[in-house]
Write a protein that holds these residues in place. Structure first.
Motif, short mmCIF file in Angstrom:
data_model
loop_
_atom_site.label_atom_id
_atom_site.label_comp_id
_atom_site.label_asym_id
_atom_site.label_seq_id
_atom_site.Cartn_x
_atom_site.Cartn_y
_atom_site.Cartn_z
N TYR A 9 50.91 36.08 49.72
CA TYR A 9 50.29 34.89 49.15
C TYR A 9 49.07 34.47 49.98
O TYR A 9 48.03 34.10 49.42
CB TYR A 9 51.31 33.75 49.10
CG TYR A 9 50.87 32.58 48.25
CD1 TYR A 9 51.11 32.58 46.88
CD2 TYR A 9 50.21 31.49 48.81
CE1 TYR A 9 50.70 31.51 46.09
CE2 TYR A 9 49.81 30.42 48.03
CZ TYR A 9 50.06 30.44 46.67
OH TYR A 9 49.65 29.39 45.88
N SER A 10 49.21 34.54 51.31
CA SER A 10 48.08 34.15 52.16
C SER A 10 46.93 35.15 52.02
O SER A 10 45.75 34.75 52.05
CB SER A 10 48.52 34.05 53.62
OG SER A 10 49.05 35.28 54.07
N LEU A 11 47.23 36.43 51.85
CA LEU A 11 46.18 37.42 51.64
C LEU A 11 45.45 37.16 50.33
O LEU A 11 44.23 37.35 50.24
CB LEU A 11 46.76 38.83 51.66
CG LEU A 11 47.09 39.40 53.04
CD1 LEU A 11 47.79 40.74 52.90
CD2 LEU A 11 45.82 39.55 53.88
N GLU A 12 46.19 36.74 49.30
CA GLU A 12 45.53 36.40 48.04
C GLU A 12 44.60 35.21 48.23
O GLU A 12 43.47 35.21 47.72
CB GLU A 12 46.58 36.10 46.97
CG GLU A 12 47.27 37.32 46.41
CD GLU A 12 48.18 36.99 45.25
OE1 GLU A 12 48.51 35.80 45.08
OE2 GLU A 12 48.55 37.91 44.50
N ASP A 13 45.06 34.18 48.96
CA ASP A 13 44.19 33.04 49.24
C ASP A 13 42.94 33.47 50.00
O ASP A 13 41.83 33.01 49.72
CB ASP A 13 44.95 32.00 50.06
CG ASP A 13 45.86 31.14 49.21
OD1 ASP A 13 45.68 31.13 47.98
OD2 ASP A 13 46.75 30.49 49.77
N THR A 14 43.13 34.37 50.96
CA THR A 14 41.99 34.85 51.74
C THR A 14 41.00 35.61 50.86
O THR A 14 39.79 35.42 50.96
CB THR A 14 42.49 35.75 52.88
OG1 THR A 14 43.31 34.97 53.76
CG2 THR A 14 41.32 36.31 53.68
N ILE A 68 44.15 37.24 41.89
CA ILE A 68 42.80 37.73 42.14
C ILE A 68 42.08 37.96 40.81
O ILE A 68 42.57 38.69 39.95
CB ILE A 68 42.84 39.04 42.96
CG1 ILE A 68 43.68 38.85 44.22
CG2 ILE A 68 41.43 39.47 43.31
CD1 ILE A 68 43.23 37.75 45.12
N HIS A 69 40.93 37.33 40.66
CA HIS A 69 40.19 37.40 39.40
C HIS A 69 39.08 38.45 39.49
O HIS A 69 38.87 39.08 40.54
CB HIS A 69 39.61 36.03 39.04
CG HIS A 69 38.81 35.39 40.15
ND1 HIS A 69 37.51 35.76 40.42
CD2 HIS A 69 39.13 34.43 41.05
CE1 HIS A 69 37.05 35.05 41.43
NE2 HIS A 69 38.00 34.23 41.84
N TRP A 70 38.37 38.61 38.38
CA TRP A 70 37.35 39.64 38.30
C TRP A 70 36.08 39.31 39.09
O TRP A 70 35.14 40.11 39.10
CB TRP A 70 37.00 39.91 36.84
CG TRP A 70 37.97 40.85 36.22
CD1 TRP A 70 39.05 40.53 35.46
CD2 TRP A 70 37.95 42.28 36.32
NE1 TRP A 70 39.73 41.67 35.08
CE2 TRP A 70 39.08 42.75 35.58
CE3 TRP A 70 37.12 43.20 36.94
CZ2 TRP A 70 39.36 44.11 35.48
CZ3 TRP A 70 37.41 44.54 36.83
CH2 TRP A 70 38.52 44.99 36.11
N GLY A 71 36.07 38.18 39.76
CA GLY A 71 34.97 37.93 40.69
C GLY A 71 34.93 38.95 41.81
O GLY A 71 33.86 39.23 42.36
N LEU A 72 36.09 39.51 42.14
CA LEU A 72 36.13 40.57 43.16
C LEU A 72 35.35 41.79 42.68
O LEU A 72 34.64 42.44 43.46
CB LEU A 72 37.57 40.94 43.47
CG LEU A 72 37.79 41.98 44.57
CD1 LEU A 72 37.26 41.48 45.90
CD2 LEU A 72 39.28 42.32 44.70
#
Length: 368
Positions: free
Chosen positions: A59-64, A197-201
């Motif tokens: 969860y923290s990696l997703e926030d990061t 994680i959205h498509w902004g990545l």
């Protein structure tokens, strides 16, 4: 007697820079622990909570990663300007204008399908940021106004425009009196890739590849780097320095504004005053730490995003006040920047210069 001197390295360190980064990181975390201990908090436990909060769990990696996306886009734009020795300090204002531009598209065409809405939001955001960046470009070229001053002042003007819109014509009638717009329709939300994680990545990946190819394979990218090394030489070589100045500023504005549009659409789902999140200022530090290289920008954007998430976790778990959390974040950033000094310079002993005085022989028959 030998003396200590600071000398510039012939070439900046490459592999050795990772050792310097590691040493600076350990030092900064140690100082953060001492700062926590001085406040009566468990220092070592606090450091572990800081790292765990940013990198320790899924969860923290997703926030990061979610915070990495806007920081990377803003830092990539800032790095473009810095390559030409143009000091753009207003990525925060361009980020806000991008959020405003994307929201304007949603409010103007609320019934548009997703295949029209999302590209339109990206285009409106990029144009708003580029237009906002065009102002200091003209001021620099026509009136020799320092872009640091003009760009910094435009950040505050952007925040004022945001507040005026949210307290005025864009204020949602169903928002309970809060300064925010109505929720975006589903067609105006950037879809998710996996998890949260959205498509902004994916946009970050495309931007990173595009910038790398642009600076290595195109004439315009080469001219920007030459103009950054020596503006007078670029003018003497017939390079359009004025056009290059406007181009890099507008490109930076477009990328930072794209970050604002993506953030508003994907995570918030409406425009609100929290759009001024400080990502633009963090991007300046990221660009310097990365020495303007795209690959390093991705790494440091991820690292500093994790630090921001970890500081938030520290505030929740130990009750650390928000200003103290900012002190820890600033300590880490300053230590990282100071560590880069040793990538470019070295300190060593230099033997004293031996001076030999020439004895003047007296003229023949002259007095001694």
């Amino acid at each position: 007697m030998s003396t200590w001197r600071v000398t510039r390295r012939p070439e900046p360190l490459e592999w050795g820079s990772f050792l310097i980064f590691g040493a600076a990181l350990v030092l900064s975390l140690g100082l953060s622990g001492l700062m926590l201990a001085a406040q009566g908090k468990p220092g070592w436990e606090g450091v572990l909570l800081l790292l765990e909060g940013g990198f320790g769990h899924d969860y923290s990696l997703e926030d990061t990663l979610l915070k990495t996306i806007p920081i990377f886009l803003c830092a990539a734009g800032v790095a473009v300007c810095f390559r030409m020795q143009i000091w753009n300090i207003r990525a925060e204002g361009q980020f806000i204008m991008g959020a405003i531009g994307a929201t304007g598209m949603v409010l103007a065409f609320p019934q548009a399908p997703a295949w029209v809405m999302l590209p339109g939001m990206a285009l409106c955001a990029a144009l708003a940021g580029a237009a906002w960046a065009f102002i200091p470009a003209v001021l620099r070229l026509r009136f020799a106004v320092n872009e640091i001053i003009s760009s910094l002042m435009l950040n505050y003007i952007g925040i004022a425009i945001l507040r005026r819109l949210l307290h005025g014509p864009w204020k949602a009638p169903d928002g309970g009196g809060m300064p925010m717009t109505s929720l975006f329709p589903d067609a105006a939300r950037v879809p998710e890739m996996f998890g949260r994680i959205h498509w902004g990545l994916g946009v970050c990946v495309l931007v990173g590849i595009g910038l790398a190819v642009f600076f290595r394979r195109t004439r315009l990218g080469f001219e920007i780097q030459v103009a950054g090394e020596n503006a007078r030489a670029a003018r003497c070589a017939g390079m359009p320095y004025g056009f290059l100045t406007v181009f890099v500023l507008c490109l930076c504005g477009a990328l930072a504004a794209l970050a604002g549009g993506v953030e508003t659409s994907a995570l918030v789902g409406r425009l609100q005053t929290s759009a001024a999140s400080g990502y633009g200022y963090t991007a300046i530090v990221v660009a310097w730490l990365a020495r303007l290289r795209v690959g390093r920008i991705a790494f440091f954007a991820f690292f500093l995003a994790g630090i921001r998430v970890g500081v938030e976790n520290l505030q929740l778990e130990l009750g650390v006040p928000a200003p103290f959390g900012l002190m820890i974040e600033g300590c880490i950033l300053l230590t990282m920047l100071a560590g880069q000094f040793f990538e470019i310079y070295r300190i060593g002993r230099v033997p004293p210069e031996r001076t030999t005085a020439k004895a003047t022989a007296p003229a023949e028959g002259g007095a001694v």
